[in-house]
Enzyme design. Sequence first.
Site, PDB file in Angstrom:
ATOM      1  N   GLU A 151      12.580  31.838 -48.097  1.00  0.00           N
ATOM      2  CA  GLU A 151      13.765  32.702 -48.191  1.00  0.00           C
ATOM      3  C   GLU A 151      14.706  32.458 -47.013  1.00  0.00           C
ATOM      4  OE1 GLU A 151      12.934  36.925 -48.156  1.00  0.00           O
ATOM      5  OE2 GLU A 151      15.005  37.412 -48.642  1.00  0.00           O
ATOM      6  N   GLY A 153      10.341  42.349 -54.528  1.00  0.00           N
ATOM      7  CA  GLY A 153       9.957  43.735 -54.225  1.00  0.00           C
ATOM      8  C   GLY A 153       9.157  43.795 -52.942  1.00  0.00           C
TER       9      GLY A 153
HETATM   10  C1  LIG Z   1      22.012  41.819 -48.412  1.00  0.00           C
HETATM   11  C2  LIG Z   1      20.604  42.292 -48.420  1.00  0.00           C
HETATM   12  C3  LIG Z   1      19.731  41.898 -49.424  1.00  0.00           C
HETATM   13  C4  LIG Z   1      18.405  42.353 -49.437  1.00  0.00           C
HETATM   14  N1  LIG Z   1      17.599  41.993 -50.493  1.00  0.00           N
HETATM   15  C5  LIG Z   1      16.321  42.432 -50.514  1.00  0.00           C
HETATM   16  C6  LIG Z   1      15.489  42.126 -51.630  1.00  0.00           C
HETATM   17  O1  LIG Z   1      15.900  41.479 -52.598  1.00  0.00           O
HETATM   18  N2  LIG Z   1      14.213  42.575 -51.627  1.00  0.00           N
HETATM   19  C7  LIG Z   1      13.706  43.291 -50.578  1.00  0.00           C
HETATM   20  O2  LIG Z   1      12.532  43.623 -50.637  1.00  0.00           O
HETATM   21  N3  LIG Z   1      14.479  43.624 -49.521  1.00  0.00           N
HETATM   22  C8  LIG Z   1      15.782  43.215 -49.464  1.00  0.00           C
HETATM   23  N4  LIG Z   1      16.597  43.558 -48.403  1.00  0.00           N
HETATM   24  C9  LIG Z   1      16.071  44.423 -47.341  1.00  0.00           C
HETATM   25  C10 LIG Z   1      15.872  43.716 -45.998  1.00  0.00           C
HETATM   26  O3  LIG Z   1      14.769  42.851 -46.044  1.00  0.00           O
HETATM   27  C11 LIG Z   1      15.700  44.819 -44.935  1.00  0.00           C
HETATM   28  O4  LIG Z   1      16.919  45.541 -44.870  1.00  0.00           O
HETATM   29  C12 LIG Z   1      15.393  44.232 -43.574  1.00  0.00           C
HETATM   30  O5  LIG Z   1      14.113  43.663 -43.548  1.00  0.00           O
HETATM   31  C13 LIG Z   1      15.505  45.296 -42.460  1.00  0.00           C
HETATM   32  O6  LIG Z   1      14.757  46.440 -42.768  1.00  0.00           O
HETATM   33  P1  LIG Z   1      15.417  47.886 -42.690  1.00  0.00           P
HETATM   34  O7  LIG Z   1      16.706  47.866 -43.433  1.00  0.00           O
HETATM   35  O8  LIG Z   1      14.391  48.860 -43.101  1.00  0.00           O
HETATM   36  O9  LIG Z   1      15.792  48.103 -41.159  1.00  0.00           O
HETATM   37  P2  LIG Z   1      14.806  48.582 -39.998  1.00  0.00           P
HETATM   38  O10 LIG Z   1      13.527  47.816 -40.072  1.00  0.00           O
HETATM   39  O11 LIG Z   1      14.722  50.062 -40.029  1.00  0.00           O
HETATM   40  O12 LIG Z   1      15.586  48.108 -38.708  1.00  0.00           O
HETATM   41  C14 LIG Z   1      16.634  48.887 -38.109  1.00  0.00           C
HETATM   42  C15 LIG Z   1      17.090  48.195 -36.832  1.00  0.00           C
HETATM   43  O13 LIG Z   1      16.002  48.130 -35.885  1.00  0.00           O
HETATM   44  C16 LIG Z   1      15.804  46.791 -35.454  1.00  0.00           C
HETATM   45  N5  LIG Z   1      14.368  46.534 -35.257  1.00  0.00           N
HETATM   46  C17 LIG Z   1      13.347  46.925 -36.068  1.00  0.00           C
HETATM   47  N6  LIG Z   1      12.169  46.486 -35.583  1.00  0.00           N
HETATM   48  C18 LIG Z   1      12.449  45.771 -34.452  1.00  0.00           C
HETATM   49  C19 LIG Z   1      11.651  45.058 -33.498  1.00  0.00           C
HETATM   50  N7  LIG Z   1      10.323  44.957 -33.621  1.00  0.00           N
HETATM   51  N8  LIG Z   1      12.298  44.436 -32.469  1.00  0.00           N
HETATM   52  C20 LIG Z   1      13.651  44.504 -32.335  1.00  0.00           C
HETATM   53  N9  LIG Z   1      14.455  45.194 -33.205  1.00  0.00           N
HETATM   54  C21 LIG Z   1      13.864  45.804 -34.260  1.00  0.00           C
HETATM   55  C22 LIG Z   1      16.328  45.918 -36.585  1.00  0.00           C
HETATM   56  O14 LIG Z   1      16.700  44.640 -36.141  1.00  0.00           O
HETATM   57  C23 LIG Z   1      17.527  46.749 -37.067  1.00  0.00           C
HETATM   58  O15 LIG Z   1      18.654  46.468 -36.274  1.00  0.00           O
HETATM   59  C24 LIG Z   1      17.930  43.169 -48.384  1.00  0.00           C
HETATM   60  C25 LIG Z   1      18.813  43.566 -47.349  1.00  0.00           C
HETATM   61  C26 LIG Z   1      20.134  43.155 -47.374  1.00  0.00           C
HETATM   62  C27 LIG Z   1      21.065  43.613 -46.282  1.00  0.00           C
END
Ligand SMILES: Cc1cc2nc3c(=O)[nH]c(=O)nc-3n(C[C@H](O)[C@H](O)[C@H](O)COP(=O)(O)OP(=O)(O)OC[C@H]3O[C@@H](n4cnc5c(N)ncnc54)[C@H](O)[C@@H]3O)c2cc1C
Length: 408
Positions: free
Chosen positions: A249, A132
């Site tokens: 992870e 989470g």
């Molecule tokens: C298959 C899968 C399994 C997952 N499982 C889990 C889970 O079990 N538990 C959990 O808690 N989460 C989980 N996640 C969530 C995952 O950790 C997040 O999707 C990830 O950290 C990205 O966050 P976001 O989706 O909010 O994208 P955002 O943070 O909104 O990013 C959007 C875009 O902006 C870019 N970006 C953002 N900040 C920067 C920066 N500082 N510099 C350059 N580029 C940037 C990113 O690279 C991305 O392309 C999972 C995701 C996937 C796809």
Amino acid sequence: MSDLESFRAEVRTFLEKETPGAIRGASFSSDQAYWGGRKAELPHPESKRYCEIMASRGYTAPTWPKEYGGGGLSAAEAKVLDQELARLKLPIPLTGFGLAMIGPTLLQFGTEAQKQEHIPKIVRGEIRWCQGYSEPGAGSDLAAVATSARIEGEELVLNGQKIWTSYGDKSDWMFALVRTDANVKKQQGITFVLFDMAQPGVEVRPIRLISGASPFCETFLTDARAKQSNIIAGMGNGWTVAKALLGHERNMIGSVFGSGGSRTSANAAKTNRNPLVDLAREHVGDEAGRIADPVVRDRVTQIGMDHRAFMLTIQRNADNLKAGHKPGPESSIFKIYGTELNQRREELMLSIRGPRALGWEGTDNGPFAPEDLAQTRTWLRSRGNTIEGGTSEVQLNIIAKRVLDLPD
Ligand SMILES: Cc1cc2nc3c(=O)[nH]c(=O)nc-3n(C[C@H](O)[C@H](O)[C@H](O)COP(=O)(O)OP(=O)(O)OC[C@H]3O[C@@H](n4cnc5c(N)ncnc54)[C@H](O)[C@@H]3O)c2cc1C
């Protein structure tokens, strides 16, 4: 006979005598492996029994300390165990976030009582864990987590929403980041806590994805309860624990996807066999013992070489971890390389199958074999590889700052 040779003989006798014959030769992809837990699904009728037999010797967590149910093996002994499992074509007995993420983190940060309570259940596959971390307003900027936790007696009361909780609906316990102080620097007000999800304040809703599957969930917490005794490393110290867990992870994601996601491909790598060759021969044709199309041949060879080099690096890293090394920012390198390699591999498999990899359903006398349909879905699944566990852009930032020491 050396110590290691006598250990090999002992392990071989144990595996040959005690493990169910029916499970030998069963090769599971990581999604089909046995994850244990109260709602355990059995990829094979013998999976649970096999897990219990292996856990009785600590072989589900070979290098973890014996006092918590692990095998207490040295790195060299664990390698021998791996080799003997491969020799008998036995799958890994247990997988999951308990073994890969929260277990190693508890060994590093947990109190004696926390280790005694949680680690033996992880080793025996009794509890399945989910993560989470992410929230609708906290992904790459994970320190922005807003799920609140207030103290009430011996408990924390949790309110908020988590998202993308992988396998949340199949899990028993969650390790979570919660906000316990909103008036300090955002990293300092985060607490890392564990709680049982089987309680009225926890609602899990699966999210349906482009691949048709629903492996992720939204998790809503409404006055959910966590015992204060399940806070790891103290109130407000969650950010340090969170980062350490991400190291585990990212190593896991890099090695699982980089290896092609299955034991078979990992073994193929050890024997120098490139599994893409057979697929290409079948679909593109064979010419004098070689893949007929030179462009496909070139791409297959390149991926084969990159895969082999990566698996050797992963093996070296795994040996270091077994010897007690804690993953650091370099795990971002494994994460980014392994996941991008997997995406290249999936794209190549898609183009090798050609129009047959464009199917969604309908195998009866239709143009698609079950493997073709599975290909479409695994390719779609691979798109998430460079997002989960932190996006590739975030990994590049970490590598730039913390591995290469480049200026901001
Ligand atoms: C298959 C899968 C399994 C997952 N499982 C889990 C889970 O079990 N538990 C959990 O808690 N989460 C989980 N996640 C969530 C995952 O950790 C997040 O999707 C990830 O950290 C990205 O966050 P976001 O989706 O909010 O994208 P955002 O943070 O909104 O990013 C959007 C875009 O902006 C870019 N970006 C953002 N900040 C920067 C920066 N500082 N510099 C350059 N580029 C940037 C990113 O690279 C991305 O392309 C999972 C995701 C996937 C796809």
